[in-house]
Motif scaffolding. Sequence first.
Motif, mmCIF file in Angstrom:
data_model
loop_
_atom_site.group_PDB
_atom_site.id
_atom_site.type_symbol
_atom_site.label_atom_id
_atom_site.label_comp_id
_atom_site.label_asym_id
_atom_site.label_seq_id
_atom_site.Cartn_x
_atom_site.Cartn_y
_atom_site.Cartn_z
ATOM 1 N N SER A 24 0.850 -1.194 0.000
ATOM 2 C CA SER A 24 0.000 0.000 0.000
ATOM 3 C C SER A 24 0.876 1.231 0.000
ATOM 4 O O SER A 24 1.771 1.355 0.832
ATOM 5 C CB SER A 24 -0.863 0.037 1.262
ATOM 6 N N ILE A 25 0.623 2.130 -0.929
ATOM 7 C CA ILE A 25 1.375 3.385 -0.971
ATOM 8 C C ILE A 25 0.387 4.541 -0.896
ATOM 9 O O ILE A 25 -0.458 4.714 -1.773
ATOM 10 C CB ILE A 25 2.238 3.455 -2.255
ATOM 11 N N ASP A 76 -8.498 9.315 -1.711
ATOM 12 C CA ASP A 76 -9.876 9.266 -2.204
ATOM 13 C C ASP A 76 -9.964 8.266 -3.354
ATOM 14 O O ASP A 76 -10.967 7.583 -3.523
ATOM 15 C CB ASP A 76 -10.324 10.642 -2.707
ATOM 16 N N VAL A 77 -8.918 8.248 -4.176
ATOM 17 C CA VAL A 77 -8.860 7.327 -5.314
ATOM 18 C C VAL A 77 -7.667 6.391 -5.109
ATOM 19 O O VAL A 77 -6.539 6.854 -4.926
ATOM 20 C CB VAL A 77 -8.707 8.083 -6.653
ATOM 21 N N VAL A 78 -7.931 5.103 -5.092
ATOM 22 C CA VAL A 78 -6.847 4.123 -4.963
ATOM 23 C C VAL A 78 -6.611 3.460 -6.315
ATOM 24 O O VAL A 78 -7.512 2.836 -6.881
ATOM 25 C CB VAL A 78 -7.183 3.058 -3.895
ATOM 26 N N LEU A 79 -5.412 3.650 -6.823
ATOM 27 C CA LEU A 79 -5.018 2.952 -8.060
ATOM 28 C C LEU A 79 -4.668 1.519 -7.691
ATOM 29 O O LEU A 79 -4.065 1.277 -6.639
ATOM 30 C CB LEU A 79 -3.798 3.643 -8.674
ATOM 31 N N PRO A 87 -0.811 -5.326 -5.806
ATOM 32 C CA PRO A 87 -0.750 -6.746 -5.483
ATOM 33 C C PRO A 87 0.635 -7.294 -5.836
ATOM 34 O O PRO A 87 1.133 -7.071 -6.945
ATOM 35 C CB PRO A 87 -1.822 -7.378 -6.376
ATOM 36 N N ILE A 88 1.258 -7.962 -4.888
ATOM 37 C CA ILE A 88 2.540 -8.629 -5.149
ATOM 38 C C ILE A 88 2.277 -10.097 -5.479
ATOM 39 O O ILE A 88 2.907 -10.674 -6.349
ATOM 40 C CB ILE A 88 3.486 -8.479 -3.935
ATOM 41 N N THR A 89 1.294 -10.688 -4.792
ATOM 42 C CA THR A 89 0.791 -11.994 -5.232
ATOM 43 C C THR A 89 -0.483 -11.729 -6.023
ATOM 44 O O THR A 89 -1.380 -11.036 -5.550
ATOM 45 C CB THR A 89 0.466 -12.912 -4.034
ATOM 46 N N LEU A 90 -0.533 -12.269 -7.238
ATOM 47 C CA LEU A 90 -1.745 -12.102 -8.060
ATOM 48 C C LEU A 90 -2.687 -13.281 -7.821
ATOM 49 O O LEU A 90 -3.895 -13.162 -7.945
ATOM 50 C CB LEU A 90 -1.381 -11.995 -9.532
ATOM 51 N N ARG A 133 -8.817 -9.374 0.549
ATOM 52 C CA ARG A 133 -9.143 -8.797 1.855
ATOM 53 C C ARG A 133 -8.657 -7.350 1.963
ATOM 54 O O ARG A 133 -9.360 -6.480 2.457
ATOM 55 C CB ARG A 133 -8.487 -9.656 2.940
ATOM 56 N N GLU A 134 -7.456 -7.100 1.443
ATOM 57 C CA GLU A 134 -6.889 -5.750 1.515
ATOM 58 C C GLU A 134 -7.754 -4.764 0.718
ATOM 59 O O GLU A 134 -7.982 -3.632 1.154
ATOM 60 C CB GLU A 134 -5.454 -5.755 0.961
#
Lengths: 365, 179, 244
Positions: free
Chosen positions: A240-241, A247-250, A279-282, A288-289
Amino acid sequence: MAERVLMKGNEAIVRGAIAGGCRAFFGYPITPQNEIPECMSRLMPKAGGVFLQAESELAAISMVYGAAAAGVRTMTSSSSPGISLKQEGISYIAGAELPCVIANVQRGGPGLGNIAAAQSDYFQSTRGGGHGDYRTLVLAPWSVMECYTLTAEAFDIADEYRNPCLVLLDAVIGQMIEAIEIPDWKPKVPPKPWTTTGAKGRPANVVNSLYIIPSDLEEVNNRIQARYKHAAEHLTRAQSIRTEDADVVLVAYGCSARVCRSVVDMARGEGIRAGLLRPITLYPFPTREIDALAERGKRFLVVEMSSGQMVEDVRLAVEGKSEVRFYGRTGGVVPAPAEIVEQVKAMAKASSGSTTVNRQPTTVN
Amino acid sequence: MHQEVVMAGAGGDGIMMIGQLLAHAAVLEGKNIVWFPSYGPESRGGPADCTVILSTDEIGSPIASTPDVLIALNQMQLDKHAPTVRREGLILLNCSLAVPPKDRDDCRVISIPASEIAEKAGAVKATNMVMLGCYAAVAKPVTLESIIKALPEVLPAHRHNLLPVNELALQRGAEMGVG
Amino acid sequence: MQKVYERPESMADVQMSYCPGCLHGTVHRMIAEVIDELGVREQVVGVCPVGCAVFMYEYMSCDMIEAAHGRAPAVATGVKRVLPDSVVFTYQGDGDLAAIGTAEIIHAAARGERITTIFINNTTYGMTGGQMAPTTLLGQKSTTCPTGREAMREGFPIRVCELLATLDGPIYLARVAPVNAAGLVKTKNAIKKAFQKQLEGRGFSLVEVLCNCPTQLKVSPIDSLKWVEENMVPYYPLGEFVDR
């Protein structure tokens, strides 16, 4: 600080693999992954391992199957069209509950496509790719450093889950050079009592994916699915960055996540609170995140170098609780940060006036 | 500091080499870098270009869609890449083989006869080094000292007899940049 | 009392599922006997095909791997390369080896992989129901060439030993037909020689075994053996093609 060395993504795959205990590589040439077999042919013999250029991708993955059955950490690599050919063997490896690592340096498709970077093999990678009820565990590096570390770790994961582990990158991540710090890596190798190495002092072992009695095969399937359930609990990983106040999560992985990393700063420079979930694992997917962010009212813009594949997993995670938009480029085109900033702006603007949830994908090609 | 530079020439010009040389110099200075090549299905000839992004911060996009700097070694590559350079960016061209663009008044355009300079320095093959030296002096992505220090890492061992001429070409280029 | 016949140690104590009169079981037994005689059971890794012999792993008491259709030589390569001291064999039918697995067998042979292939040529896809094989003879009927194989329609049957004999990688290539007492002895000898060649570590070895399929030929087991002798042997001559 450890010494930083310059390395190409594809070379980092090789060095990470050897650090991860890989001692057998079987491959076939295809652009843009050729540095992997080339580098393997130089480094693997020095590591006391086997390098062999196969007559085809079909043969290469079957050689991997044989080496894995013999208990050796083994891998193959290819790019999109070649990965399609390998699906036969990948399904057999999954069915026989063998560990192996596969690197896919994705290129444009479908068909022969081109040799530029793309992310259009997401479905193939995360849904299994071949026939039957299996998945490949998928790791998606976004830097040369991660090409090294995730490939090394992929061998531990494949052994732990007795399942193929796919390192999914693309032509940009594979071809680019960055400075990396070589980590100390200690492979975790579990005992492998199931290997076919000659029945010395034990009953004969069989490596097989054929179970002619349906209830027997169902039992195998249940065992495989239980591993995926365990993976979903323990293996899922995302970065997460600046999502906290966003407001907008890419949502993006690999090359497009790198582009979105620039977008976050550019958008914030223009007063829009943007964040990035990578995502680091696809597979397993960080459902959940994403759900947790949706619960907090975050809205999502999924960016892919495809016509919209991962966006389906994001929608499944969000379950209609929030807005999910999509922006994609295809054919090997890498989206420019400015293009995506425009999308983020449009989204931010829409939110200030309207609460309508747009469930339709916005595809711009 | 964040600088995105596109280097463009023809196959055999040593474009990839000056890109990697810049990358090595940046690592010596503790900077972050990304080097990315363009590559085609042809094994020989044709255009060759690469992107180098240097930054004191984390680098996001590895692709420079609107680079800060263009280093162009010939007319074809100049025509191709000049329109992508950001406003108020820098265009550095080898006027031995190219004429300056007419429609980029919004950029700083520097023309140097790099091929002639390289020839006078002892090897026309070192044109790439003249361009890099000039770029280093003008835009200061890294110091010329770092580039010279990195030279033996990039030049293959059997070409180390060419270290002096390359160093001289870098210096001649740098002089053009400060002059 | 002297025991003159017993189950080889390398053979599992189970009933085989082959059709009455089929030679697969006979050839399995010969392989098991050879493994016992050479004392290598604990080093053996066998690779089974897709086809009638798909369950071979149940009949042997050595380590076995089930390969994808046609890929046994590639799987065997993977094993042998990482375990150079192992004794690796593949067991493949004509569809597996000479149709879908043509590339794999040719390249394993060309690389001189130190493996042994036992190739069962019975001119048909037995398990799937008697379809045309790459080795189906001209004029021979099958469920996918019901009027008989025609050269200008289905092409010509492939002679695998002759094809592989053009390569430098094989050190032993032989064709045998265990359809009579002499043929049985010659088959066992060829299989043993092929394994011995592998132990020498110099290259690839293959024995092509001309076999019957009474079920698909729709004749009695005895007549199916005669059919092999009268129809197959003239097109697929017996003998050693490479021995070096």
